[in-house]
Design an enzyme around this catalytic site. Structure first.
Site, PDB file in Angstrom:
ATOM      1  N   ARG A 160       0.930  -1.249  -0.004  1.00 56.23           N
ATOM      2  CA  ARG A 160      -0.170   0.014  -0.002  1.00 56.23           C
ATOM      3  C   ARG A 160       0.882   1.171   0.066  1.00 56.23           C
ATOM      4  O   ARG A 160       0.877   2.083  -0.828  1.00 56.23           O
ATOM      5  CB  ARG A 160      -0.916   0.193   1.379  1.00 56.23           C
ATOM      6  N   ASP A 189       0.509  -7.202  -3.718  1.00 56.72           N
ATOM      7  CA  ASP A 189      -1.219  -6.800  -3.329  1.00 56.72           C
ATOM      8  C   ASP A 189      -1.601  -6.095  -4.416  1.00 56.72           C
ATOM      9  O   ASP A 189      -1.002  -5.641  -5.500  1.00 56.72           O
ATOM     10  CB  ASP A 189      -1.340  -5.856  -1.749  1.00 56.72           C
ATOM     11  N   HIS A 259      -6.341 -10.363  -3.683  1.00 61.49           N
ATOM     12  CA  HIS A 259      -5.345  -9.369  -3.609  1.00 61.49           C
ATOM     13  C   HIS A 259      -4.073  -9.451  -4.836  1.00 61.49           C
ATOM     14  O   HIS A 259      -2.909  -9.095  -4.437  1.00 61.49           O
ATOM     15  CB  HIS A 259      -4.602  -9.465  -2.271  1.00 61.49           C
ATOM     16  N   ASP A 325      -6.021 -14.428   2.003  1.00 66.85           N
ATOM     17  CA  ASP A 325      -7.336 -13.776   2.756  1.00 66.85           C
ATOM     18  C   ASP A 325      -8.174 -13.296   1.711  1.00 66.85           C
ATOM     19  O   ASP A 325      -7.761 -12.802   0.386  1.00 66.85           O
ATOM     20  CB  ASP A 325      -6.552 -12.985   3.793  1.00 66.85           C
ATOM     21  N   GLU A 326      -9.381 -12.743   2.170  1.00 70.32           N
ATOM     22  CA  GLU A 326     -10.226 -11.704   1.411  1.00 70.32           C
ATOM     23  C   GLU A 326     -10.216 -11.949  -0.136  1.00 70.32           C
ATOM     24  O   GLU A 326      -9.796 -11.077  -0.930  1.00 70.32           O
ATOM     25  CB  GLU A 326      -9.799 -10.425   1.596  1.00 70.32           C
ATOM     26  N   TRP A 392      -5.967 -14.387  12.206  1.00 67.25           N
ATOM     27  CA  TRP A 392      -6.092 -12.751  12.432  1.00 67.25           C
ATOM     28  C   TRP A 392      -7.458 -12.466  12.765  1.00 67.25           C
ATOM     29  O   TRP A 392      -7.839 -11.428  13.307  1.00 67.25           O
ATOM     30  CB  TRP A 392      -5.559 -12.184  11.241  1.00 67.25           C
ATOM     31  N   TYR A 417      -2.991  -5.732  15.991  1.00 60.96           N
ATOM     32  CA  TYR A 417      -2.912  -4.983  14.502  1.00 60.96           C
ATOM     33  C   TYR A 417      -2.494  -3.555  14.789  1.00 60.96           C
ATOM     34  O   TYR A 417      -2.968  -2.648  15.648  1.00 60.96           O
ATOM     35  CB  TYR A 417      -4.046  -4.783  13.892  1.00 60.96           C
ATOM     36  N   ASP A 419      -1.618  -1.372  12.910  1.00 63.78           N
ATOM     37  CA  ASP A 419      -2.151  -0.135  12.068  1.00 63.78           C
ATOM     38  C   ASP A 419      -3.130   0.583  12.874  1.00 63.78           C
ATOM     39  O   ASP A 419      -3.570   1.827  12.302  1.00 63.78           O
ATOM     40  CB  ASP A 419      -2.482  -0.613  10.651  1.00 63.78           C
ATOM     41  N   TRP A 470      -0.384  -2.928   8.482  1.00 66.84           N
ATOM     42  CA  TRP A 470      -0.812  -2.660   7.162  1.00 66.84           C
ATOM     43  C   TRP A 470      -0.629  -1.290   6.899  1.00 66.84           C
ATOM     44  O   TRP A 470      -0.818  -0.499   7.876  1.00 66.84           O
ATOM     45  CB  TRP A 470      -2.262  -3.111   7.065  1.00 66.84           C
ATOM     46  N   GLU A 472      -1.887   1.112   4.582  1.00 70.43           N
ATOM     47  CA  GLU A 472      -3.033   1.989   3.954  1.00 70.43           C
ATOM     48  C   GLU A 472      -2.390   3.489   4.588  1.00 70.43           C
ATOM     49  O   GLU A 472      -2.608   4.509   3.505  1.00 70.43           O
ATOM     50  CB  GLU A 472      -4.409   1.888   4.090  1.00 70.43           C
TER      51      GLU A 472
END
Ligand code: TNX
Length: 549
Positions: A160, A189, A259, A325-326, A392, A417, A419, A470, A472
């Site tokens: 990111r 990503d 991702h 993930d995701e 997680w 986490y 972040d 993370w 972002e």
């Protein structure tokens, strides 16, 4: 020969003993983080004076020892003439264990590996104090120490936002001081592919650039500033070597099947190209996105080639992290090719297709001599018996995996986490924006990586724990340090120190004594007393780093 050399040694001993006169009584103990298993200090007695520096016995560890001690301002000399810091091997000690004994005349380190000795030196470096006359010294003490867990990690997201290699090294230095041994490097990503792969140059030529990013403080508005960057293979080798010299193994992460928008933009044939409106782009905002690898032989061949290069770049990593993930399944639902592959392989739904995908990738990872680790979504549709899982979301996933004999690393979002925000006190400015969530220092400290309800025997499947950063809302090293320190010190302690020695008040007391070191290293940590940054003068950028603009 013997009788003639004896008087010489005797006179040298006299001279050197005179130089290294013990210091006066020491009243203040060391403030080591993470707290050692056993620490006995003799307060009120003289310590080891550092007024003349220290003579280190020559050997394979002496250069490293010299570097660690010089870093805290101690003069060192490597000499076999009556050395004051000596090393010996005790094969009965565990891989990362050590014994450290400090008297006013001598310091001895025992370990079975250089890594154990390195940790002894970190404990020593953290124990610098003063005697009653103000002379710098080490207290007289005896330490026996070994970590609770073998995985003591921090995840850095270079996708990111990307920190230059020199900043990754700064992070490694701090991790080493607090006895972390793992850096998980998130390298691919949706918003950028950051690792050079020689066989697929477009991954970085195309996949490492996006046209803009969200504005800090206005997350739904584009900043209009192109952003790009990646690590060359030479840079990666250099960082891996630097980390190794500091006892840190770097675990690379190559994300599949989701991702993956950056990779698919570079090589559109790897996506679900038979769906309507297929138009992959490197993503310029934050969140979860639909582009996901097609489950085809072409994709597995690509991943085989990529993993070959990745395995060579990270020779000491026992694992390759494959994300998992995701991964939204919409494109697989719409793709006739994906549906055909499901049928051919007897897969009932897209979750099973994800599981099939991960198992195919696991074979590739294993063929490079590595183990597979992935986020806890690799569980959905059936967990491979040999995969390891990074938990997680829900701690129940950890129990589920452990009961099946899989290894887990705990990175629970509610506690680890980094972040997320840390409580009140961050300046009310756009650049201090966080993604959401709140994880105060105390919450990190309170986390027990071993989930309740598992047996003593099953505990061996908990490899350890890790904080995730993370990026972002972390565009540079200054914001990174603000988010990560001092919470990383709490994390270091829960990863190393036996549960029964955990004590928040005692930890905070030691933490306060670590702050002058962080100040000296110019770390922009969050002040535990008022939440402000340690260095109000540093500029936290709101857009991409200069190099990348
Ligand atoms: C979820 S945690 C993600 C990341 C995001 C993060 C933001 C995980 C395995 N995936 O892609 O950056 O949330 O906190």
């Amino acid at each position: 020969m013997k009788s003639r050399s004896l008087p010489l040694i005797a006179s040298l001993t006299l001279v050197t003993t005179a130089l290294a006169a013990p210091s006066g009584p020491v009243q203040e103990g060391s403030a080591i983080i993470p707290k050692p298993v056993s620490l006995q200090e003799k307060l009120g007695e003289p310590g080891f004076s550092l007024s003349q520096g220290i003579r280190i016995a020559p050997g394979s560890i002496s250069g490293m020892a010299s570097r660690v001690l010089q870093n805290v301002g101690i003069k060192t000399q490597i000499s076999d003439k009556n050395p004051e810091l000596v090393f010996s091997t005790d094969d009965k000690l565990g891989k990362e264990a050590y014994r450290l004994n400090v008297t006013p005349q001598k310091i001895t380190v025992e370990s079975s590996t250089p890594q154990g000795a390195f940790y002894a030196l970190q404990s020593l470096a953290q124990s610098v104090t003063k005697d009653d006359k103000g002379t710098i010294c080490f207290p007289t003490m005896a330490i026996e120490d070994a970590p609770r867990f073998s995985w003591r990690g921090l995840m850095v997201d270079s996708c990111r936002h990307m920190m230059p290699a020199k900043d990754i090294k700064k992070v490694i230095d701090l991790l080493a001081r607090y006895k972390f041994n793992t850096l998980h490097w998130h390298l691919t990503d949706d918003q950028g592919w950051r690792i050079e792969i020689k066989k697929y140059p477009k991954l970085t030529e195309v996949g490492s650039s996006r046209t803009h990013s969200p504005i800090m403080g206005q997350r739904n508005k584009p900043d209009g500033v192109p952003y790009s960057g990646y690590y060359t293979q030479d840079e990666i080798k250099d960082v891996v070597k630097y980390a190794k010299q500091r006892g840190i193994t770097i675990i690379p992460e190559i994300e599949v099947p989701g991702h993956a928008a950056a990779a698919i933009t570079a090589y559109p044939e790897l996506g679900n190209k038979d769906i309507e409106n297929y138009d992959p782009k490197v993503v310029c905002s934050w969140g979860v996105f639909p582009y996901i690898f097609a489950p085809t032989e072409e994709t597995f061949k690509f991943l085989d080639d990529v993993l070959t290069e990745v395995a060579e770049l990270f020779p000491d990593s026992p694992f390759i992290h494959v994300g998992g993930d995701e991964a939204p399944k919409d494109q697989w639902k719409k793709s006739a090719t994906a549906q055909k592959i499901m049928k051919e392989n007897g897969l009932k739904n897209e979750e099973e297709l994800q599981s099939y995908f991960i198992r195919r990738v696991e074979k590739l990872v294993n063929s490079k001599g590595k183990r597979l680790i992935g986020w806890d979504e690799i569980n959905e549709g059936g967990l491979s018996p040999t995969a390891s899982m990074m938990v997680w979301r829900d701690i129940r996933w950890a129990r589920h995996a452990i009961e099946r004999g899989n290894d887990v690393v705990m990175t629970h979002t509610d506690s680890l986490y980094l972040d997320y925000s840390q409580g009140p006190g961050a300046p009310n400015k756009p650049e201090y924006e966080v993604i959401g969530g709140n994880v105060p220092l105390e919450k990190v400290y309170a986390f027990n990586p071993v989930p309740s309800g598992i047996t003593k025997e099953q505990e061996k499947h908990v490899l350890g724990c890790q904080g995730n950063v993370w990026s972002e809302y972390i565009p540079d090293i200054n914001k990174f340090q603000y988010q990560v320190f001092p919470r990383a010190l709490a994390l270091a302690e829960i990863a190393w120190t036996p549960l029964e020695l955990k004590n928040e008040a005692d930890f905070k007391n030691r933490l306060n004594k670590q702050l002058p070191y962080l100040d000296e290293q110019k770390v922009n940590y969050r002040r535990p007393d008022n939440g402000a940054p340690a260095r109000p003068d540093v500029v936290i950028k709101t857009t991409a780093p200069e190099k990348n603009q």
